[in-house]
Design a protein around this motif. Structure first.
Motif, PDB file in Angstrom:
ATOM      1  N   ASP A  36       0.755  -1.240   0.136  1.00 29.51           N
ATOM      2  CA  ASP A  36       0.174  -0.067  -0.080  1.00 29.51           C
ATOM      3  C   ASP A  36       0.795   1.201  -0.238  1.00 29.51           C
ATOM      4  O   ASP A  36       0.356   2.396  -0.382  1.00 29.51           O
ATOM      5  N   ARG A  42      -2.390  -2.025  -6.615  1.00 29.12           N
ATOM      6  CA  ARG A  42      -3.312  -2.891  -5.985  1.00 29.12           C
ATOM      7  C   ARG A  42      -3.318  -4.317  -5.544  1.00 29.12           C
ATOM      8  O   ARG A  42      -3.681  -4.625  -4.462  1.00 29.12           O
ATOM      9  N   GLU A  43      -2.543  -4.973  -6.352  1.00 27.89           N
ATOM     10  CA  GLU A  43      -2.231  -6.242  -6.111  1.00 27.89           C
ATOM     11  C   GLU A  43      -1.011  -6.623  -6.510  1.00 27.89           C
ATOM     12  O   GLU A  43      -0.406  -5.753  -7.630  1.00 27.89           O
ATOM     13  N   ALA A  57       1.600  -7.700 -11.380  1.00 32.03           N
ATOM     14  CA  ALA A  57       0.865  -6.762 -10.310  1.00 32.03           C
ATOM     15  C   ALA A  57      -0.446  -6.317 -11.286  1.00 32.03           C
ATOM     16  O   ALA A  57      -0.668  -6.343 -12.631  1.00 32.03           O
ATOM     17  N   TYR A 124       2.620 -17.609  -5.006  1.00 37.00           N
ATOM     18  CA  TYR A 124       1.031 -16.781  -4.842  1.00 37.00           C
ATOM     19  C   TYR A 124       0.680 -16.990  -3.545  1.00 37.00           C
ATOM     20  O   TYR A 124      -0.033 -16.211  -3.015  1.00 37.00           O
ATOM     21  N   HIS A 128      -0.945 -14.215  -1.391  1.00 43.10           N
ATOM     22  CA  HIS A 128      -2.337 -14.422  -0.732  1.00 43.10           C
ATOM     23  C   HIS A 128      -2.341 -14.282   0.696  1.00 43.10           C
ATOM     24  O   HIS A 128      -3.181 -13.685   1.172  1.00 43.10           O
ATOM     25  N   ALA A 132      -1.911  -9.428  -0.451  1.00 45.35           N
ATOM     26  CA  ALA A 132      -1.542  -8.707  -1.550  1.00 45.35           C
ATOM     27  C   ALA A 132      -2.214  -8.941  -2.825  1.00 45.35           C
ATOM     28  O   ALA A 132      -1.896  -8.516  -4.016  1.00 45.35           O
ATOM     29  N   THR A 133      -3.136 -10.103  -2.654  1.00 47.60           N
ATOM     30  CA  THR A 133      -3.696 -10.306  -3.944  1.00 47.60           C
ATOM     31  C   THR A 133      -5.263 -10.176  -3.585  1.00 47.60           C
ATOM     32  O   THR A 133      -6.017 -10.082  -2.601  1.00 47.60           O
ATOM     33  N   SER A 134      -6.220 -10.081  -4.944  1.00 46.97           N
ATOM     34  CA  SER A 134      -7.689  -9.828  -4.842  1.00 46.97           C
ATOM     35  C   SER A 134      -7.909 -10.637  -6.078  1.00 46.97           C
ATOM     36  O   SER A 134      -7.359 -11.683  -6.704  1.00 46.97           O
ATOM     37  N   LEU A 137      -5.438 -11.451  -9.601  1.00 52.58           N
ATOM     38  CA  LEU A 137      -4.606 -11.996  -9.354  1.00 52.58           C
ATOM     39  C   LEU A 137      -4.895 -13.654  -8.618  1.00 52.58           C
ATOM     40  O   LEU A 137      -4.284 -14.543  -9.144  1.00 52.58           O
ATOM     41  N   ASN A 138      -5.712 -13.516  -8.033  1.00 50.20           N
ATOM     42  CA  ASN A 138      -6.187 -14.898  -7.439  1.00 50.20           C
ATOM     43  C   ASN A 138      -6.570 -15.799  -8.738  1.00 50.20           C
ATOM     44  O   ASN A 138      -6.323 -16.728  -8.717  1.00 50.20           O
TER      45      ASN A 138
END
Length: 197
Positions: A36, A42-43, A57, A124, A128, A132-134, A137-138
């Motif tokens: 952040d 964002r990810e 990213a 990953y 996660h 850091a993933t949403s 990227l998930n």
């Protein structure tokens, strides 16, 4: 939002440069915890192996957030000296294509090597677990991992030498014949040296 990758690998820089960008699990964890702090990111997933260092990213805008992504990458790697020419960058579909090639070991030093899929999964999972993933990227990494598994089970990609270590042993046998009863000096104490031994 844009999907982007920034990285370097065995095709773009020699090992001496790749070594400068090796990231420890602690460094990756710390970087992901501070995602952040980098405006517009964002990810993120950080993949660091002996042959590559990459950040996947999701950014607000790839042009506006290019420097933030580069700073994130460099901070995670400990701020080594670098030249902009070391890095490649892909976005959108090219980023997706690259990740699927990596997970399927089509972008490896040795085609079909088995360690990269596990390394992609570990990268990953760490991202996660660090929040850091949403959604983007998930979904992307879950599909890439599933595809990598499918490639390994449904093709003959892993039937030949599938690691640098094994390839080195095969080359030595080709040049010298049987290695039984021969003496050899193995220089190194890392994972690759252990695998070669």
């Amino acid at each position: 939002m844009d999907l982007v990758i920034l990285g370097l690998n065995h095709k773009t820089v020699p090992v001496a440069i790749r070594e400068r960008f090796t990231m420890t699990p602690d460094a990756i964890h710390d970087a992901l915890q501070h995602l952040d702090d980098y405006g517009g990111l964002r990810e993120a997933v950080i993949l660091s192996t002996c042959n590559r260092a990459e950040v996947y990213a999701v950014v607000d805008d790839v042009r506006d957030n290019e420097q933030a992504l580069r700073d994130f990458f460099l901070d995670a790697a400990g701020r080594p000296a670098y030249e902009p020419s070391y890095f490649y960058s892909y976005r959108g579909k090219a980023c997706i294509h690259h990740l699927f090639n990596v997970a399927a070991s089509l972008d490896s030093l040795v085609l079909g090597e088995g360690q990269i899929l596990s390394q992609v999964k570990q990268a990953y999972v760490m991202a996660h677990e660090n929040g850091a993933t949403s959604a983007i990227l998930n979904m992307l990494f879950q599909q890439a991992i599933a595809t990598g598994k499918r490639v390994r089970t449904e093709t003959h990609i892993a039937y030949n030498a599938v690691s640098v270590s094994y390839t080195a042993v095969q080359m030595a046998e080709k040049q010298l014949g049987s290695l039984a009863g021969r003496n050899l000096l193995l220089y190194g104490a890392g994972q690759m040296a252990r695998l070669t031994a």
